[in-house]
Write an enzyme that holds these catalytic residues in place. Sequence first.
Site, mmCIF file in Angstrom:
data_model
loop_
_atom_site.group_PDB
_atom_site.id
_atom_site.type_symbol
_atom_site.label_atom_id
_atom_site.label_comp_id
_atom_site.label_asym_id
_atom_site.label_seq_id
_atom_site.Cartn_x
_atom_site.Cartn_y
_atom_site.Cartn_z
ATOM 1 N N GLU A 258 0.888 -1.184 0.000
ATOM 2 C CA GLU A 258 0.000 0.000 0.000
ATOM 3 C C GLU A 258 0.911 1.215 0.000
ATOM 4 O OE1 GLU A 258 -3.301 -0.095 -0.075
ATOM 5 O OE2 GLU A 258 -3.726 -2.182 0.427
ATOM 6 N N CYS A 292 -2.500 9.251 2.016
ATOM 7 C CA CYS A 292 -2.096 8.626 0.750
ATOM 8 C C CYS A 292 -3.087 8.984 -0.345
ATOM 9 C CB CYS A 292 -1.976 7.118 0.915
ATOM 10 S SG CYS A 292 -3.441 6.390 1.638
HETATM 11 P P1 NAD Z 1 7.983 5.347 4.806
HETATM 12 O O1 NAD Z 1 8.084 4.574 3.544
HETATM 13 O O2 NAD Z 1 9.082 6.279 5.138
HETATM 14 O O3 NAD Z 1 7.839 4.338 6.050
HETATM 15 C C1 NAD Z 1 6.773 3.451 6.159
HETATM 16 C C2 NAD Z 1 7.158 2.278 7.042
HETATM 17 O O4 NAD Z 1 8.064 1.431 6.331
HETATM 18 C C3 NAD Z 1 7.872 2.651 8.340
HETATM 19 O O5 NAD Z 1 7.402 1.809 9.363
HETATM 20 C C4 NAD Z 1 9.344 2.366 8.023
HETATM 21 O O6 NAD Z 1 10.113 2.080 9.159
HETATM 22 C C5 NAD Z 1 9.224 1.159 7.127
HETATM 23 N N1 NAD Z 1 10.315 0.935 6.165
HETATM 24 C C6 NAD Z 1 10.908 1.854 5.386
HETATM 25 N N2 NAD Z 1 11.792 1.263 4.557
HETATM 26 C C7 NAD Z 1 11.746 -0.075 4.824
HETATM 27 C C8 NAD Z 1 12.429 -1.212 4.301
HETATM 28 N N3 NAD Z 1 13.325 -1.086 3.332
HETATM 29 N N4 NAD Z 1 12.116 -2.438 4.797
HETATM 30 C C9 NAD Z 1 11.185 -2.572 5.771
HETATM 31 N N5 NAD Z 1 10.529 -1.513 6.317
HETATM 32 C C10 NAD Z 1 10.793 -0.282 5.838
HETATM 33 O O7 NAD Z 1 6.580 6.138 4.759
HETATM 34 P P2 NAD Z 1 5.996 7.271 5.721
HETATM 35 O O8 NAD Z 1 6.724 8.556 5.491
HETATM 36 O O9 NAD Z 1 5.864 6.761 7.104
HETATM 37 O O10 NAD Z 1 4.504 7.408 5.141
HETATM 38 C C11 NAD Z 1 4.140 8.200 4.043
HETATM 39 C C12 NAD Z 1 4.006 7.365 2.788
HETATM 40 O O11 NAD Z 1 3.092 6.289 2.999
HETATM 41 C C13 NAD Z 1 3.408 8.164 1.643
HETATM 42 O O12 NAD Z 1 4.097 7.819 0.464
HETATM 43 C C14 NAD Z 1 1.970 7.691 1.598
HETATM 44 O O13 NAD Z 1 1.337 7.851 0.349
HETATM 45 C C15 NAD Z 1 2.128 6.248 1.967
HETATM 46 N N6 NAD Z 1 0.880 5.675 2.484
HETATM 47 C C16 NAD Z 1 0.202 4.809 1.673
HETATM 48 C C17 NAD Z 1 -1.008 4.279 2.091
HETATM 49 C C18 NAD Z 1 -1.795 3.355 1.208
HETATM 50 O O14 NAD Z 1 -2.707 2.725 1.713
HETATM 51 N N7 NAD Z 1 -1.503 3.252 -0.068
HETATM 52 C C19 NAD Z 1 -1.511 4.612 3.350
HETATM 53 C C20 NAD Z 1 -0.774 5.478 4.163
HETATM 54 C C21 NAD Z 1 0.431 6.014 3.702
#
Ligand code: NAD
Length: 503
Positions: A258, A292
């Site tokens: 997601e 998102c």
């Molecule tokens: P992020 O990608 O920085 O982090 C999200 C999560 O992933 C965190 O818990 C982080 O620790 C973990 N993470 C990051 N890299 C990883 C890796 N290589 N392996 C395992 N875990 C990893 O995102 P953010 O800044 O917290 O959130 C914003 C983003 O999330 C935006 O791009 C938004 O559109 C997206 N988002 C999408 C949805 C959806 O349903 N499509 C919902 C909410 C947010």
Amino acid sequence: MNVTSETAALLERLGVAKADFSGGDLIVRSPVTGEQIGALTSISPAEAGKAIERADKAFKAWRNVPAPKRGELVRLLGEELRAAKTDLGRLVSIEVGKIPSEGLGEVQEMIDICDFAVGLSRQLYGLTIATERPGHRMMETWHPLGVVGVISAFNFPVAVWSWNAALAFVCGNAVVWKPSEKTPLTALACDAIFKRAAARFGADAPENLSQVLIGDRAVGEVLVDHPKVPLVSATGSTRMGRDVGPRLAKRFARAILELGGNNAGIVCPTANLDMALRAIAFGAMGTAGQRCTTMRRLFVHDSVYDALVPRLKKAYESVSVGSPLETSALVGPLIDKAAFDGMQKALKEAAGHGGKVTGGTRVDNGHDGAFYVKPALVEMPGQVGPVLEETFAPILYVMKYSDFDAVLDAHNAVGAGLSSSIFTLDLQEAERFLSVEGSDCGIANVNIGTSGAEIGGAFGGEKETGGGRESGSDAWRAYMRRATNTVNYSKALPLAQGVSFDI
Ligand code: NAD
């Protein structure tokens, strides 16, 4: 008001021990004031591996509990969430900066998905399928999968866990959750709430059925790479998904990805402009542009551009920005300085491509460490530069269109494919937008905005949004494995396709 002491009081009331949020290495700050509100202890990768082993053991007990009984645990979780709604909603506002109605709305979403999952616990149906062989019966059975890993983003710090966990539990799985390192306090609160539900449920809820692993991406990576995690549901940026997706594929684990969105609205000549204005304002400025599904691009037909866009600009200029804890502002803070810097960079690039920027400036609220901004509306000559990317901040790029086919092409000409909407009273336009040649997104709406989905539908998007589906409809199937069973109750052994093999 002291945010730090209020946070401690809320956590205590929600059942989190003080030692769990003080004295550790992971510093948590409230975006509302920039103050430190917690210092948690990160788990090491080795400890995370052990937690997964414990979850696997819990799964092996839980899978034998009948599904409707598993639903009872989720019913109790919903009850506990109802009791905790005010406190947890407030904690979401403190930790993420959401305005009160959105903080509470996020908890309501958790309650809704619990209700949905309780009903689902009696509806995990398989098919009975006609067989070509006499005296045979063919059917499908759905079995629990194992340990479900959940990795979540900061902007929906509690709802995303519940979308996954409520379904995973009724489907017979154990859940290990790695929340965002920016929002671990609300995760600890959810853990305490779950534990209360499990205690009321009794001995049939095995220990370690639900666990929270505090830490940064390194802990997430343990979930991604661990052979005893057959499914990882990962919510976050497309950058994160590009790393996680291939790693899961390499070990043939399932992924629910997601990821980011670059969601657009189209305002057509017949649109109800009052309605469109309100929907766009909420979609683009709500949650300070940190959903998102936030509307980031807007295509307006040239016949209504001058009737809509000046009104929209006025709304941007007059929208209230401020602390969600002390004011009735509609727009709270950005999560941190990096988000503010990212927004300023995108606005500069947009201006470089000929964009005319309204808003986007920092709003002083008396705290150096908090980042409030006026949402930005940018009139763009075309879809170039930062318009093609998601910047996780309140920027709406507005563009004129004149031809419907061309605007459909422009709508779909970005990497992400999460949410979309059209404002029109013309049936043909609305239906074409929803048709195969229309929006290429996982969510396509008519006369409502791009954000604010209900839990009853499957949630997720295509292309660089990752393709995963969560929440309602038949999203539960991703949390189970399907077995096709053929039973021969005859005295012969006919082979399918007329094959003979007589020995
Ligand atoms: P992020 O990608 O920085 O982090 C999200 C999560 O992933 C965190 O818990 C982080 O620790 C973990 N993470 C990051 N890299 C990883 C890796 N290589 N392996 C395992 N875990 C990893 O995102 P953010 O800044 O917290 O959130 C914003 C983003 O999330 C935006 O791009 C938004 O559109 C997206 N988002 C999408 C949805 C959806 O349903 N499509 C919902 C909410 C947010």
